[in-house]
Each structure stands twice: as C-alpha cells, then as structure tokens.
Design a protein around this motif. Structure first.
Motif, PDB file in Angstrom:
ATOM      1  N   VAL A 225       1.575  11.668  -1.151  1.00  0.00           N
ATOM      2  CA  VAL A 225       1.486  12.301   0.162  1.00  0.00           C
ATOM      3  C   VAL A 225       0.879  13.684  -0.009  1.00  0.00           C
TER       4      VAL A 225
ATOM      5  N   ASN B  78      -4.175   7.019   9.177  1.00  0.00           N
ATOM      6  CA  ASN B  78      -2.930   6.484   9.726  1.00  0.00           C
ATOM      7  C   ASN B  78      -2.834   6.740  11.226  1.00  0.00           C
TER       8      ASN B  78
ATOM      9  N   GLY C 163       5.076  11.797   9.552  1.00  0.00           N
ATOM     10  CA  GLY C 163       4.881  10.365   9.557  1.00  0.00           C
ATOM     11  C   GLY C 163       5.110   9.673   8.231  1.00  0.00           C
ATOM     12  N   ALA C 164       5.505  10.363   7.189  1.00  0.00           N
ATOM     13  CA  ALA C 164       5.709   9.726   5.899  1.00  0.00           C
ATOM     14  C   ALA C 164       7.085  10.055   5.355  1.00  0.00           C
ATOM     15  N   ASP C 165       7.584   9.137   4.521  1.00  0.00           N
ATOM     16  CA  ASP C 165       8.836   9.376   3.818  1.00  0.00           C
ATOM     17  C   ASP C 165       8.522  10.262   2.625  1.00  0.00           C
ATOM     18  N   ARG C 166       8.783  11.549   2.768  1.00  0.00           N
ATOM     19  CA  ARG C 166       8.367  12.490   1.732  1.00  0.00           C
ATOM     20  C   ARG C 166       9.322  12.555   0.538  1.00  0.00           C
TER      21      ARG C 166
ATOM     22  N   LEU D 117      -2.577  12.266   5.630  1.00  0.00           N
ATOM     23  CA  LEU D 117      -1.299  12.209   4.925  1.00  0.00           C
ATOM     24  C   LEU D 117      -1.425  11.684   3.500  1.00  0.00           C
ATOM     25  N   ASP D 118      -2.292  10.694   3.302  1.00  0.00           N
ATOM     26  CA  ASP D 118      -2.304   9.942   2.044  1.00  0.00           C
ATOM     27  C   ASP D 118      -3.572  10.206   1.247  1.00  0.00           C
TER      28      ASP D 118
ATOM     29  N   GLN E 219       5.802   3.290   2.346  1.00  0.00           N
ATOM     30  CA  GLN E 219       7.071   4.009   2.439  1.00  0.00           C
ATOM     31  C   GLN E 219       7.755   3.755   3.777  1.00  0.00           C
ATOM     32  N   THR E 220       6.974   3.598   4.847  1.00  0.00           N
ATOM     33  CA  THR E 220       7.566   3.284   6.145  1.00  0.00           C
ATOM     34  C   THR E 220       8.241   1.922   6.116  1.00  0.00           C
TER      35      THR E 220
ATOM     36  N   THR F   1       1.741   5.815   3.029  1.00  0.00           N
ATOM     37  CA  THR F   1       2.565   5.944   4.235  1.00  0.00           C
ATOM     38  C   THR F   1       3.055   4.602   4.749  1.00  0.00           C
TER      39      THR F   1
END
Length: 304
Positions: free
Chosen positions: A90, A41, A251-254, A66-67, A125-126, A122
């Motif tokens: 994540v 990412n 950077g991710a919607d956790r 992240l992923d 979710q973004t 990521t």
C-alpha cells in the motif's frame, strides 16, 4: 524531478494531470520504489470526484493511488527491504507516480507479474478482511454477490481454498469464468434467490455482497440473520441491520497482516486477480473514464 498523476480540484476524470513532482523521501521503516505498476481502485474515483470529501478530505494537490509494485531504490532507517528488492504494498502518499513510498513492503515472487502484484493489494486485503468478519469456515456455504468482480473473485477463491462451498452471482457473460474458480455460478437479476436456492439446497450460511445491487433484504432472508451478511457496496446496509465493511481510511487494510498470505497463494497459482487492461501513466484519466463507464472486466493497471 519525477512524473506523477495529480489533481487540484474535485471533478471528472479530466481533472487528472501528469505533473512534475519531487520524488518522495522515505522515512523510518519506509522504502521508496521505482513503480512498475499501480492498480486503479474504485476508491480512487470516489476520492477524485469528491464523494469521499466528508470522510477523507483532500489536501491539494493530491497524488492518487493506493497500490503499487516496483523495485526498491531508497530505504529509510529500519526498513525491512533493501535497494534492488522487488516488492509490493500500500502506497503512502499515492501510487500513480514514477516513485512511491511503502511502509510495509512485501516481497514480490518472481512468479507474479508486476500487473498482478499491484492488482492484488487492496482487493485482496478487502476480500480477506470481510471473510474474517463473516467467520467463514470449512463446510459452510458462502454466497458472493458480484463474484466476477475483482473483490468478489478473490473472496470466492479464498473461501474455496478454506474448504467452503461457494455460490457466486454474476452476469451471463461471466458465468463460465466464475465456474472456473470452483464456484457454483448463478445469474444475477430478477429471480436470483430462487436460482441460489436451487444451486444450494443445503442452504446459505453467509453472504458477502460486493455488488451493491439492492440484494440485502433477500440475502438476510436466505441466511435468516442479518449478522450473517456483510456488504462493501450497499449504503443502505443499516436499514437492513447489515454490517457495512469499509476498512480503514483510504480503502485498504493497512495492517498488512493478510498480504503475505495473499501473495503466497497467488505465487502458488491458487489465487488470481483478472487484469483487464494496462495504461501508460499519462492515460490515468482514460482509465478512470473506462471504469466509470463499466467497460472493464477486471483490473485496470497503470504502467509508469
């Protein structure tokens, strides 16, 4: 021991090293997976270079990523998955590794490849988060800047699935691909507002900028209200009264609330993320160099 990509100082892609590390142990509610795919990412490159040092300082050595998608091989107390399950999510503590921890794993459908599963997290979710922030509804017209990029592609597909009319800006070589998403594709560059007006004579209700290409002033003019524009890429947002959506640190919607829906849509063939190229884990530095040189047309994925 296992292998992971680590770095111990900020810098160019060459700071990334293939290292021997101890496999992480899952805590309560967590699972450990044998990673089958980990996507790269933009946040990873910003973090590695030191651009995020002020807001997300590194504690060296760092495992990037992240992923992840993979097979559960150990579970913590109360984890919502079992050994042998195929999952994605994540990563906690990095995903550029042979093993990674997930604290909210989502089952991977058999119809979804490992590469697609890792690529979805990521960016999906973004896109989902920003559409919620904009309040996209059926019947509205949404303009997506950078509709050929990973986040833009997902946002466009989600909005189409919600019954919105979508106009997307893209480069000449990507117009056909964007059109195939059910989007009215418009070439970006000088004169784009006029081309958008011609493509959407009914007007534009909302704008999602994924490009950071200096399009905010004209986007506000198109909608007539800065509150109808959100960017994830233009740091001058405040100057235009536009919201900059950054999500949570990392950077991710956790929250993970959107991921099951994204996975379902992908499994049903209603949502896809373009995977450009896969790399062996040891070639993570090359993946970063290729993306920073803008050679890609989709996601880069590491295969441990």
């Amino acid at each position: 021991m296992s292998r992971a990509i680590t770095f111990s100082e900020y810098g160019a892609p060459e700071v990334l090293r293939l290292s021997d590390v101890a496999p992480p142990e899952p805590g309560p509610g967590q699972v450990r997976i044998r990673v089958r795919a980990a996507s790269v990412n933009p946040f990873d490159m910003k973090f590695r270079s030191g651009l995020m040092a002020g807001s997300v300082p590194a504690r060296f050595p760092v495992v990037l990523g992240l992923d992840a998608a993979g097979v559960v091989d150990a579970v913590g107390a109360g984890a919502e998955a079992s050994v042998g399950d195929e999952v994605l999510g994540v990563a906690v503590g990095g995903s550029y590794s042979e093993y990674a921890l997930l604290d909210r794993p989502v089952a991977k459908p058999g119809a979804l490849s490992w590469e697609a599963a890792a690529s979805l997290v990521t960016v999906g979710q973004t896109a989902f988060r920003v559409l919620e922030e904009l309040g996209v509804r059926p019947g509205q017209t949404l303009l997506v800047h950078g509709a050929a990029g990973s986040v833009g592609t997902v946002a466009a597909q989600l909005a189409v699935a919600r019954g919105s009319t979508v106009v997307g800006t893209a480069g000449e070589r990507d117009l056909e691909r964007v059109t195939a998403l059910g989007v009215t594709a418009v070439r970006y560059g000088d004169g784009w507002p006029e081309r958008v007006n011609a493509a959407a004579p009914q007007g534009v209700d909302l704008v999602f900028d994924t490009s950071g290409a200096g399009v905010l002033a004209e986007s506000v003019a198109l909608t007539g209200d800065s509150a109808r524009v959100v960017t994830i890429a233009d740091m001058s947002a405040a100057q235009h009264g536009v919201r900059f959506s950054a999500g949570s640190a990392g950077g991710a919607d956790r929250t993970g609330d959107s991921l099951p829906e994204l996975v379902r849509l992908a499994a049903e063939g209603k949502l896809s993320v373009p995977v450009w190229r896969t790399y062996p884990l040891a070639e993570a530095a090359q993946a970063h160099a290729d993306l920073e040189a803008h050679r890609n047309r989709g996601k880069a994925v590491l295969l441990p």
